[in-house]
Design a protein around this motif. Structure first.
Motif, mmCIF file in Angstrom:
data_model
loop_
_atom_site.group_PDB
_atom_site.id
_atom_site.type_symbol
_atom_site.label_atom_id
_atom_site.label_comp_id
_atom_site.label_asym_id
_atom_site.label_seq_id
_atom_site.Cartn_x
_atom_site.Cartn_y
_atom_site.Cartn_z
ATOM 1 N N CYS A 17 1.309 7.039 -6.555
ATOM 2 C CA CYS A 17 0.249 8.054 -6.611
ATOM 3 C C CYS A 17 0.835 9.454 -6.438
ATOM 4 C CB CYS A 17 -0.794 7.804 -5.519
ATOM 5 S SG CYS A 17 -1.914 6.432 -5.806
ATOM 6 N N ALA A 52 -8.230 4.001 -6.523
ATOM 7 C CA ALA A 52 -9.027 2.873 -6.032
ATOM 8 C C ALA A 52 -10.435 2.880 -6.617
ATOM 9 C CB ALA A 52 -9.093 2.915 -4.510
ATOM 10 N N ALA A 106 0.833 -1.209 0.000
ATOM 11 C CA ALA A 106 0.000 0.000 0.000
ATOM 12 C C ALA A 106 0.866 1.257 0.000
ATOM 13 C CB ALA A 106 -0.940 -0.002 1.204
ATOM 14 N N ILE A 124 2.225 1.753 -3.530
ATOM 15 C CA ILE A 124 1.182 2.302 -4.407
ATOM 16 C C ILE A 124 0.982 3.785 -4.098
ATOM 17 C CG2 ILE A 124 -1.266 2.217 -4.997
ATOM 18 C CD1 ILE A 124 -1.089 -0.858 -4.460
ATOM 19 N N ALA A 125 0.960 4.138 -2.831
ATOM 20 C CA ALA A 125 0.800 5.549 -2.443
ATOM 21 C C ALA A 125 1.956 6.396 -2.970
ATOM 22 C CB ALA A 125 0.687 5.669 -0.927
ATOM 23 N N LEU A 129 -4.748 8.240 -3.614
ATOM 24 C CA LEU A 129 -5.017 6.818 -3.570
ATOM 25 C C LEU A 129 -6.500 6.484 -3.753
ATOM 26 C CD1 LEU A 129 -3.697 4.078 -3.314
ATOM 27 C CD2 LEU A 129 -3.750 4.322 -0.850
#
Length: 84
Positions: free
Chosen positions: A18, A29, A11, A14-15, A25
């Motif tokens: 972003c 999503a 996570a 991914i952040a 995020l």
């Protein structure tokens, strides 16, 4: 039960992608599942009018294709994963 360290690390990765693309995020999503041909809609949980407004904004905001490319390059998406 707390989330596994691997899920937290993923996570955060991914952040970070972003942040590099000026994408929040929740925006990614909300838009991500709609790329799959089996998905017809996304239901967003919201407790307030502001949360619903934010979700509508995130849904309408464009995400650059390079964002999805970077997720793939980082191994965070499979090479054949459908993206918006």
């Amino acid at each position: 039960m707390p989330p596994a360290r691997e899920k937290i690390a993923r996570a955060r990765e991914i952040a970070a992608v972003c942040a590099r693309h000026d994408v929040v995020l929740p925006q990614a999503a909300i838009q991500f599942p709609l790329a799959h041909p089996a998905v017809a809609s996304v239901v967003v949980g919201a407790r307030t009018a502001q949360q619903m407004s934010d979700a509508a904004t995130w849904m309408a905001a464009p995400i650059p294709p390079a964002f999805w490319d970077d997720l793939r390059a980082a191994g965070l998406l499979g090479p054949d994963t459908p993206v918006p």
